[in-house]
Design an enzyme around this catalytic site. Structure first.
Site, PDB file in Angstrom:
ATOM      1  N   SER A 565      -9.616  30.881 -12.920  1.00 15.64           N
ATOM      2  CA  SER A 565      -9.088  30.883 -11.562  1.00 15.64           C
ATOM      3  C   SER A 565      -7.854  31.788 -11.516  1.00 15.64           C
ATOM      4  CB  SER A 565      -8.789  29.449 -11.115  1.00 15.64           C
ATOM      5  OG  SER A 565      -8.545  29.380  -9.739  1.00 15.64           O
ATOM      6  N   HIS A 680     -16.341  25.449  -8.469  1.00 13.34           N
ATOM      7  CA  HIS A 680     -15.231  26.124  -9.137  1.00 13.34           C
ATOM      8  C   HIS A 680     -15.097  25.677 -10.587  1.00 13.34           C
ATOM      9  CE1 HIS A 680     -11.777  28.660  -9.219  1.00 13.34           C
ATOM     10  NE2 HIS A 680     -10.920  27.684  -9.408  1.00 13.34           N
TER      11      HIS A 680
END
Length: 708
Positions: A565, A680
């Site tokens: 991320s 994610h």
């Protein structure tokens, strides 16, 4: 329940902004010929993904230990000896559980008396595998919000394939079925908050104009049971340029309050209190955390606050009488003030005690604060040290006579100590061991130390080294350097069975860097590396790498880096800035195109961290590190593996896709792997997670110790 207003939304803030089906793609331009890869579900883009996946899998599965690692990871993830972490709802402790038999998972419950037993009797509330099969959906559990104090009715959130977008449906925990005619919302980025048994506050996609530019709910409505959603009454609105709007309800008897809020950016909110039928704008620093706790008010500062002749420093925790504060009085007691090495990592409340989680040079300590004789008194809790501590209340403020009013759960772990879960009570250092994770690897000879590197501007940057058994500072150790460095997220010690079995015991060294941008030393440590100063995160990370090489813990040909991320942006940037330091890069679910990040999914909500690339003065500093704009043909780069997920509706998979495509065009030969499910987190179940981990570790071993 009372809680920090800002902690209401970390998941939303770091979550996705729009449904994947809503993703749009701008036309390709000479500057960016790969915009077509932003078409998440497009046939052309997915054909490209499948081709890259096949090539990468062929190479990585050739590693001799790939199958063994994958099977070991799967066994660890499916192990029934994991700690079943719980949250209290009335008389029950609820847990979500996955194992080999229940790949999608069970939402289940038990009592504290049963939980104390080595093998508790669990009652299944929802079998997600059975539900997914019956409805022909790839459901992934996303949580439930239940209405107390009986907690019979719950708003269950189900995600397709692990995306952040959820379907919300009301569920009856006694009848164990979804409520006919109950609250139900289609897939969207939704916020739901119980007001009473027949009313909720809802923020969702109501149609055009109802979402912010960041893709979050802009409008909060009051929705009554049986009422068509279109007839729900609007009670609060944010601005289109805001990040989101939200509602938070405190139903503590005698202290009922509702707070509406609008977030102007990631760190700043405007709050409005609804109490006794009146609304009041809550005056306080907009970047502060704000908690009502019965008759008290807690304010945690992220910037200095000057009141009269007194300046309360950033990172402080202040307490005052809530009623007096609302009447305009500004008299505070500071329960915590930061130092150069101590910061406040979190807090929790029992009925009468405030529990503080304090970081002391990135090691956890616990403090208790109580009022006695009109004064606040502090007690340091004698708990395991140094490692990562957690404290969470078991008190239910909706219960009139709560036997667990002063009870809380304590967790502890470090790099070599498996997680443990203990039951504690305020005022005592005696704790009952409830559960402990077994040791999944032999840690004999593995050792841990904390070191400090000097960054480019002279700042001391801490980092942890986990040495393999028998490893010596000879420059030959396969070493993985991990970092994050953003959003005030701290990297504290953790116990990893995966690293233990696949890395430490095979001769690998792990390094975890506590670079600026994180929260290890409080808000100032974070703010030192945002926007125009983001480069400091990358300087810190490079400084740790240089120190590892100087101290002969490793050498460039044996050093790899990894991050996900924001951490994916970190390793992507440093890979290009200091390629001579590294041999391998694992770049997970990354941000990489920082010229378009704010136009993709949740990206607009992160401009307070990175800046706005549409503003020339801000693009001037962003452009210097944005990986997609800085990769060039002819650069001698370390080998890189990009991993992402098609169902990641938080950080757009287009970042990794486009970066890999551009590097392939330039002759850099990166590897790329995209899991179709997983959101994610990159994986939707234990099988996918084990497979992805095996691919990543195989890559690291192939690059950092090819002889193995």
């Amino acid at each position: 329940m009372p809680r920090l207003i800002r902690t209401l939304l970390p998941a939303l803030l770091l979550a996705g902004a729009t449904s994947l089906s809503m993703a749009t793609t701008a036309p390709a331009t000479p500057e960016d010929p790969y915009l077509w890869l932003e078409d998440v579900q497009g046939d052309k883009a997915l054909a490209w993904v499948r081709e890259r996946n096949a090539q990468s899998r062929t190479l990585l599965q050739a590693f001799p230990r790939f199958g063994t690692m994958r099977d070991t990871f799967r066994a660890i993830l499916d192990s029934r000896e994991k700690i079943p972490y719980v949250s209290r709802r009335g008389e029950h402790l609820y847990n979500f559980w996955r194992d080999a038999t229940h790949q999608r998972g069970l939402w289940r419950r038990t009592t504290l008396a049963e939980y104390r037993k080595p093998d508790p009797a669990w009652e299944t509330v929802i079998d997600l595998d059975a539900l997914a099969k019956a409805e022909n959906e790839n459901w992934v559990w996303s949580g439930a919000d239940c209405f107390g104090p009986d907690y019979q009715r719950c708003l269950v959130r189900l995600s397709r394939g692990g995306a952040d977008a959820v379907v919300a449906r009301e569920f009856d925990t006694r009848a164990k079925r979804f409520v006919d005619g109950g609250f139900k919302l289609p897939e969207a980025k939704t916020q739901l908050e119980w007001l009473d048994a027949d009313t909720v506050y809802v923020g969702t996609d109501f149609g055009p104009g109802s979402m912010t530019d960041s893709g979050y709910p802009r409008i909060i409505k009051r929705w009554k049971r049986g009422q068509p959603l279109a007839e729900a009454v609007t009670v609060f609105e944010a601005q289109p340029k805001d990040v989101y709007a939200f509602a938070s309800v405190d139903r503590t008897p005698g202290f009922e309050r509702t707070v509406f809020g609008r977030a102007s950016d990631f760190y700043n909110t405007e709050l409005t209190l609804l109490a006794d039928g009146r609304t009041t704008r809550l005056e306080r620093p907009s970047d502060s955390d704000f908690t009502f706790w019965r008759d008290q008010l807690l304010i945690q500062l992220r910037s200095d606050w000057k009141l009269g002749d007194t300046t309360w420093p950033s990172g402080s925790l202040l307490v005052t009488d809530a009623k007096a504060y609302l009447a305009g009085e500004r008299r505070f007691t500071a329960l915590f003030t930061p130092t150069a090495t101590r910061s406040l990592a979190g807090l929790s409340t029992t009925r009468g005690t405030l529990l503080l989680n304090v970081l002391d040079n990135v090691a956890g300590r616990l403090e208790e604060w109580r009022r006695a004789d009109g004064r606040w008194q502090r007690r340091e809790v004698q708990a395991p040290f140094p490692g990562t501590l957690g404290a969470s209340t078991l008190h239910d403020p909706l219960l009139k006579d709560d036997a667990l009013a002063e009870a809380y759960l304590v967790t502890y772990t470090d790099f070599l100590t498996p997680d443990s879960l203990m039951l504690a009570r305020t005022g005592s250092d005696q704790r009952e061991l409830l559960k402990a994770r077994p040791a999944f690897f032999d840690a004999t000879g593995v050792r841990v130390e904390q070191r400090f590197a000097k960054s480019k501007d002279g700042t001391r940057v801490p980092y942890f080294v986990v040495w393999a058994p028998g490893a010596k500072p000879d420059g030959r150790n396969p070493t993985l350097l991990y970092g994050y460095g953003g959003f005030e997220v701290s990297q504290q010690p953790w116990y990893s069975a995966g690293f233990g079995t696949a890395w430490y015991t095979q001769g690998g060294v792990l390094v975890v860097a506590n670079i600026r941008g994180g929260g290890e030393y409080g808000p100032a440590w974070h703010q030192a590396a945002t926007k125009a100063n983001k480069q400091k995160s990358y300087d810190d990370f490079a400084a740790v790498a240089e120190d590892l090489i100087a101290q002969k813990i490793t050498s460039p040909q044996h050093l790899g880096i990894e991050g996900g991320s924001n951490g994916g942006l970190l390793v992507g940037a440093v890979m290009l800035q200091r390629p001579e330091l590294f041999k391998a890069v694992v770049c997970q679910v990354p941000l990489l195109d920082m010229q378009r990040y704010h136009k993709l999914l949740a990206g607009a909500s992160w401009m307070a961290e990175y800046g706005n690339p549409d503003k020339a003065d801000e693009w001037a500093f962003i452009s210097k590190y944005s990986p997609y704009q800085n990769v060039r043909p002819g650069l001698k780069l370390p080998k890189v593996l990009f991993t992402t997920s098609t169902r990641d509706d938080r950080v757009h998979p287009g970042h990794a896709r486009k970066m890999a495509a551009r590097m392939l065009e330039q002759g850099h030969a990166p590897l790329y792997y995209e899991n179709i499910e997983g959101g994610h987190g990159g994986a939707a179940d234990n099988a996918q997670r084990a497979d992805l981990m095996a691919l990543e570790f195989a890559f690291l071993w192939q690059q950092l110790a090819p002889a193995q």
